[in-house]
Design an enzyme around this catalytic site. Structure first.
Site, PDB file in Angstrom:
ATOM      1  N   SER A 136      91.331 -79.736  -0.477  1.00 53.43           N
ATOM      2  CA  SER A 136      90.410 -78.619  -0.746  1.00 53.43           C
ATOM      3  C   SER A 136      88.966 -79.021  -1.013  1.00 53.43           C
ATOM      4  CB  SER A 136      90.922 -77.795  -1.930  1.00 53.43           C
ATOM      5  OG  SER A 136      92.046 -77.035  -1.539  1.00 53.43           O
ATOM      6  N   LYS A 195      82.458 -74.670  -8.594  1.00 59.58           N
ATOM      7  CA  LYS A 195      83.578 -73.876  -8.088  1.00 59.58           C
ATOM      8  C   LYS A 195      84.109 -72.997  -9.216  1.00 59.58           C
ATOM      9  CE  LYS A 195      88.005 -74.477  -5.629  1.00 59.58           C
ATOM     10  NZ  LYS A 195      88.916 -75.485  -5.044  1.00 59.58           N
ATOM     11  N   SER A 222      90.120 -75.160  -0.186  1.00 61.91           N
ATOM     12  CA  SER A 222      89.818 -73.942  -0.931  1.00 61.91           C
ATOM     13  C   SER A 222      88.416 -73.898  -1.527  1.00 61.91           C
ATOM     14  CB  SER A 222      90.836 -73.779  -2.062  1.00 61.91           C
ATOM     15  OG  SER A 222      90.689 -74.820  -3.035  1.00 61.91           O
TER      16      SER A 222
END
Length: 331
Positions: free
Chosen positions: A179, A80, A155
Site C-alpha cells: 500500500s 494518510k 491503499s
C-alpha cells in the site's frame, strides 16, 4: 519567494530557508493555494489544516530566525488518514469513523511537531487501508495526477497523489501488502517500506498487526531517507517496535562490493510490461557498474506470497474490526 517550491527536494527547501530566499509561511501558503486549486480534481486530501499549518509555519520561521534548524524544519507534509493528529478526525476513509476524533498525536506526528515541520492535512485512502486500486466509495474519488482517468493505486492513494501533484514535499503512507509501494509506482514517485517495527505505529490505525508498516512517500529515495532519519527508531510505547540498530542518519557504505543487490529470476518477470522490465534491468546494470554485487536469485514459494499475505491479514483484520461488525450497515 523562490519560484515553484512544489517540486523542491527536502534539502532544496532547507537551502531556501537558510538563504532567506523565502519564509516557511510563504512556502506553506503557496502549497495551500495549490491544494485549493488542484485538490477538487485530484481529491488527494480529505481534510486540509489551513489554520494549523499557518501556525506551524510561523513557529518554523521563528525557530529558523533564532538560528535553529532540524532535518525537517519547515518541510511540507501530508499524513494518510490513519495517522492520529490530536483534535482531528481519523476516519480511515470509512463512514463508521467519520466522527472519530483523535485524543492524542501519533508518535510520528509528534516527531514532525518537534522538528517544526508543517502538516498540511490528511490524505485520501482506501477504506480501512484494505485495497490496491485506490478507490473508495465513501470519499471523493482520488485521481492519478498523470491521468485523471487512471487509478492512483492504494491503499495510500492520497499520499501518492499529493506528492506526485506537488501538494506536499513528502507524505506518510502505510503498507501491509503493497500500500506504499504500489501507489508510489503508479503515481511516479518513490515509496519506502521499512523493515517491520523500524517506524513506530503508535497512534496509527491497524489493518493487520503482523504486517502493517509505516513509511515515507516522496519524489526521490534521498527524500525518503531524510524522512526516515526522523521517524525511525525504537518506541517503548509501541509493542511492535523493534529495538535494533536502524540509524538512518549514519548510513555509510565504504565498500560497495560488500553490498549485495538481488534480482529475482522467478515470478516477478513472468508477466510484466516490457518497458518496466527494461527499466529494472537497466537499474540493476547501473548498480553493477558502480561496484555493487548484483546477484540473480530464485525466491522459493514467492508465487504463494499473496495468498499467505491475505491468509494472515483477513483474520487479523476481522479481529481488529469485530466491534464494528455489529454496525455493518454503516460501512
Amino acid at each position: 519567494m523562490s519560484n515553484n517550491p512544489f517540486y523542491k527536494s527536502i534539502k532544496e527547501l532547507r537551502n531556501i530557508y537558510e538563504k532567506k530566499e523565502a519564509s516557511v509561511s510563504e512556502i506553506s501558503n503557496a502549497f495551500i493555494q495549490r491544494i485549493k486549486n488542484l485538490n477538487p480534481k485530484i481529491n488527494a486530501y480529505l481534510e486540509v489544516f489551513e489554520k494549523e499549518s499557518n501556525s506551524d509555519a510561523k513557529k518554523a520561521d521563528s525557530y529558523i530566525n533564532n538560528g535553529n534548524k532540524d532535518i525537517l524544519t519547515g518541510i511540507i507534509i501530508g499524513l494518510k488518514d490513519l495517522v492520529d493528529v490530536k483534535g482531528k478526525i481519523t476516519s480511515a476513509g470509512s463512514k463508521i469513523l467519520e466522527k472519530n476524533i483523535a485524543k492524542s498525536n501519533s508518535k510520528i506526528t509528534n516527531d514532525f511537531i518537534e522538528q517544526k515541520s508543517v502538516i498540511l492535512g490528511k490524505t485520501n485512502l482506501v477504506e480501512f487501508a484494505f485495497g490496491t486500486l485506490g478507490i473508495n466509495t465513501n470519499t471523493p474519488t482520488c485521481r492519478n495526477p498523470w491521468d485523471l482517468e487512471k487509478v492512483p493505486g492504494g491503499s495510500s492513494s492520497g499520499s501518492a497523489a499529493a506528492v506526485s501533484a506537488g501538494l506536499c514535499t513528502f507524505a506518510i503512507g502505510t503498507d501491509t501488502g503493497g500500500s506504499v509501494r504500489m501507489p508510489a509506482s503508479l503515481c511516479g514517485i518513490t515509496g519506502f517500506k521499512p523493515s517491520y517495527g523500524i517506524v513506530s505505529r503508535r497512534g496509527v490505525l491497524d489493518l493487520s498487526w503482523s504486517m502493517d508498516h509505516v513509511g515515507p512517500m516522496a519524489r526521490s529515495a534521498e527524500d525518503c531517507l531524510e524522512a526516515m532519519k526522523v521517524i525511525s527508531g525504537f518506541d517503548i510505547g509501541d509493542k511492535y517496535s523493534q529495538n535494533i540498530k536502524s540509524n538512518f542518519s549514519k548510513i555509510n557504505i565504504p565498500n560497495r562490493e560488500e553490498i549485495s543487490i538481488a534480482v529475482p529470476k522467478n515470478y516477478f518477470f513472468e508477466d510484466i510490461d516490457p518497458d518496466i522490465k527494461k527499466a529494472i534491468l537497466s537499474a540493476a546494470n547501473k548498480f553493477d557498474n558502480l561496484g555493487y554485487k548484483v546477484e540473480e536469485i530464485e525466491i522459493p514459494f514467492v508465487e504463494e506470497g499473496r495468498n499467505i499475505n491475505v491468509g494472515v491479514l483477513l483474520p487479523e483484520a476481522i479481529s481488529i474490526h469485530k466491534t464494528y461488525l455489529n454496525k455493518y450497515d454503516k460501512y
